[in-house]
Design a protein around this motif. Structure first.
Motif, PDB file in Angstrom:
ATOM      1  N   HIS A   1       0.810  -1.220   0.000  1.00 14.28           N
ATOM      2  CA  HIS A   1       0.000   0.000   0.000  1.00 14.28           C
ATOM      3  C   HIS A   1       0.846   1.273   0.000  1.00 14.28           C
TER       4      HIS A   1
ATOM      5  N   TYR B   1      -5.685  -4.077   7.950  1.00 14.96           N
ATOM      6  CA  TYR B   1      -6.623  -3.047   8.415  1.00 14.96           C
ATOM      7  C   TYR B   1      -5.863  -1.906   9.097  1.00 14.96           C
TER       8      TYR B   1
ATOM      9  N   VAL C   1      -3.788   0.262   6.480  1.00 14.76           N
ATOM     10  CA  VAL C   1      -4.532   1.127   5.560  1.00 14.76           C
ATOM     11  C   VAL C   1      -5.384   2.179   6.275  1.00 14.76           C
ATOM     12  N   THR C   2      -5.685   1.988   7.562  1.00 13.57           N
ATOM     13  CA  THR C   2      -6.552   2.944   8.257  1.00 13.57           C
ATOM     14  C   THR C   2      -5.803   3.869   9.198  1.00 13.57           C
ATOM     15  N   SER C   3      -4.542   3.606   9.455  1.00 15.02           N
ATOM     16  CA  SER C   3      -3.797   4.424  10.410  1.00 15.02           C
ATOM     17  C   SER C   3      -3.600   5.843   9.878  1.00 15.02           C
ATOM     18  N   ASP C   4      -3.877   6.842  10.730  1.00 12.31           N
ATOM     19  CA  ASP C   4      -3.683   8.240  10.366  1.00 12.31           C
ATOM     20  C   ASP C   4      -2.288   8.732  10.714  1.00 12.31           C
TER      21      ASP C   4
ATOM     22  N   GLN D   1      -5.845   2.636  18.437  1.00 10.90           N
ATOM     23  CA  GLN D   1      -6.266   2.346  17.065  1.00 10.90           C
ATOM     24  C   GLN D   1      -6.610   0.867  16.856  1.00 10.90           C
TER      25      GLN D   1
END
Length: 535
Positions: A413, A445, A448-451, A459
């Motif tokens: 990613h 997950y 790809v979702t970590s800010d 998180q």
């Protein structure tokens, strides 16, 4: 030939393209004004005069006198020192430095090795020019200058290699960017070692070459039980004996079957996976054994090979064998007994050379007692039974798997996300009822979702953050050694404190111990993987 209207940068480009050390400079009447050398160009660039016209350059009576008028800052002095060059040239990762406008100032030898590009070809060039030349896909330095913050991105180089670039700005007193310093890490090999998919589509053909990745997976832990398991797998791989793999869903039965295939004499031939539970009951026979033309309504006129025939000279992996209909089990038994089968609609048998590996998450013995599975087929399949324990019983593998999948999905990613020690600890302590499949999906997950670049405990999914009860082993009726129980309580109290307070200092205050005690205990537990200072 250069004119007075050309810039220092354009002069560098011309000399680099011609592979020359100097060039003649002429005025509007084509009269020679002088010569400019590559060494002079580099000195001018290093002092921040990339866009200076040659007219201005030659108005200076002497180059050294001109340069003495410049007052480079302390960072610039360090940048141009031999000590700094020696330091960055000793690094394994590449270092790339631009000025605040995006012009290349310095690179180290590791960057030259990774990219195959010499410093002479890039020093002085603007990052936009490097993009246009195809040296890099997209400049991270330009993004840093535009956004005025540190960034990490993935790049593809002209030589096909992929790198992770982490770039940070160096600010001046007035908050303008003086330089951008980037570290460049080659991740080409990491991408090449992507995990082969253990959820292949039904009947998907695998040549066997991709299975080589399995040898490099952290699937094999260092504990003696796992070593013995894979020693047995390699031993049976050398024979054609039928193997039956058992274990919960997601424990790695497909990977183990592929591992056996890869270490067998059939490694260069097909590895065919069939999920017996996924095929429609009215089509499973035709899919497994194939059919001749006109065998049934909708059949292809020329017929079709079945999975058994497709696996000729290779391995047939029958996953979820417990779901195979009884009427087909007798036909499979014939394949195992004399390696022959009869396609649907045909009257003649065909010979096949295959090795069969079966797998199930059901208790076949119970199915036999209920009459849902043939006893003779059960004994024929379980010549070598191999049970794969659930991941919660192989906890030594969890940290390795977490690291492996974090690297894999970061590469996939184009991110650079890491796990905080606290988050890693919670992931290691979780029981993973879905085993490796659940862990793999959870890691993707998080990536790809970590800010942020570091995943914290907050998180994690709620079910993973839940601290297990310290009294559960006793409630379940199992007596454990006192020291083990003490360690368990201590570990979970630290977990809870870290979950609530986020830092080792605050956790230590809550537990009324020193911060060094907390750090020491976390370091001594592999599942913490604690390797940073928390304030």
């Amino acid at each position: 030939m250069l004119t007075l209207d050309h810039t220092i940068q354009e002069a560098l480009t011309l000399l680099t393209e011609r592979n020359e050390e100097s060039a003649e400079v002429v005025d509007e009447e084509q009269q020679t004004v002088g010569m400019i050398t590559l060494a002079e160009i580099r000195i001018a660039i290093q002092n921040g005069h990339v866009l200076m016209p040659l007219r201005t350059f030659f108005q200076q009576p002497f180059l050294q006198e001109f340069l003495k008028e410049q007052e480079p800052g302390a960072f610039h002095q360090l940048l141009m020192s031999k000590m700094f060059s020696d330091m960055i040239n000793s690094l394994y990762d590449g270092v790339y430095i631009t000025d605040g406008h995006g012009f290349t100032v310095k690179v180290n030898t590791a960057y030259e090795r990774i990219t195959g590009i010499s410093s002479e070809k890039v020093v002085g060039l603007h990052m936009r020019d490097l993009e246009k030349a195809g040296y890099i896909s997209k400049s991270v330095s330009i993004q840093v200058i535009q956004e005025k913050r540190a960034l990490t991105r993935m790049q593809e180089l002209a030589n096909g290699r992929k790198v992770i670039v982490s770039a940070s700005p160096v600010f001046g007193r007035d908050q303008t960017i003086l330089y951008v310093v980037s570290s460049v890490r080659d991740i080409t090999e990491l991408i090449r070692l992507k995990l082969e998919n253990d959820e292949l589509k039904d009947g998907q053909f695998e040549s066997g070459a991709g299975s080589a990745e399995l040898d490099k997976l952290p699937f094999i832990a260092e504990d003696e039980e796992t070593k013995q398991f894979f020693a047995l797998a390699r031993k049976v791989a050398k024979t054609n004996v039928t193997v039956c793999l058992t274990g919960e869903s997601g424990v790695g039965k497909t990977m183990t079957a592929s591992y056996i295939h890869r270490h067998s004499s059939r490694a260069d031939h097909p590895f065919i996976e069939v999920n017996c539970g996924a095929l429609p009951a009215n089509l499973i026979e035709a899919e497994l054994f194939g059919y001749v033309g006109g065998a049934f309504t909708g059949a292809l006129a020329k017929g079709k090979k079945g999975f058994v025939e497709m696996a000729h000279r290779g391995t047939l992996f029958l996953d979820e064998i417990g779901d195979m209909p009884l009427e087909l089990q007798v036909k499979l038994l014939k394949v195992l007994d004399d390696f022959s089968f009869t396609p649907v609609g045909s009257t003649s048998a065909r010979q096949v050379d295959i090795r069969v590996i079966a797998a199930t998450n059901q208790p076949l013995e119970e199915l036999v007692k209920k009459g849902d599975f043939r006893e003779d087929l059960y004994y024929r399949l379980t010549v070598v039974p191999m049970h794969i324990p659930p991941l919660r019983e192989r906890r030594e593998e969890i940290p390795l798997l977490l690291s492996y999948y974090m690297d894999q999905f970061n590469a996939m990613h184009e991110t650079a996300v890491s796990l905080s020690p606290e988050a890693r600890h919670f992931l290691c302590e979780y029981d993973w009822p879905g085993n490796i499949r659940e862990l793999k999906n959870a890691v993707e997950y998080l990536v790809v979702t970590s800010d942020s670049s570091t995943v914290g405990v907050e998180q994690l999914p709620a079910k993973i953050r839940r601290v297990p009860s310290v009294i559960r082993p006793i409630v379940e009726g199992r007596i454990i050694p006192l020291k083990e129980a003490t360690d368990m309580v201590e570990k979970q109290l630290i977990m809870k404190a870290m979950q609530l307070h986020k830092t080792t200092r605050k956790a230590a205050e809550a537990l009324q111990v020193s911060q060094s005690t907390i750090v020491s205990k976390m370091k001594n537990r592999p599942s913490f993987d604690y390797n940073s200072d928390q304030k």
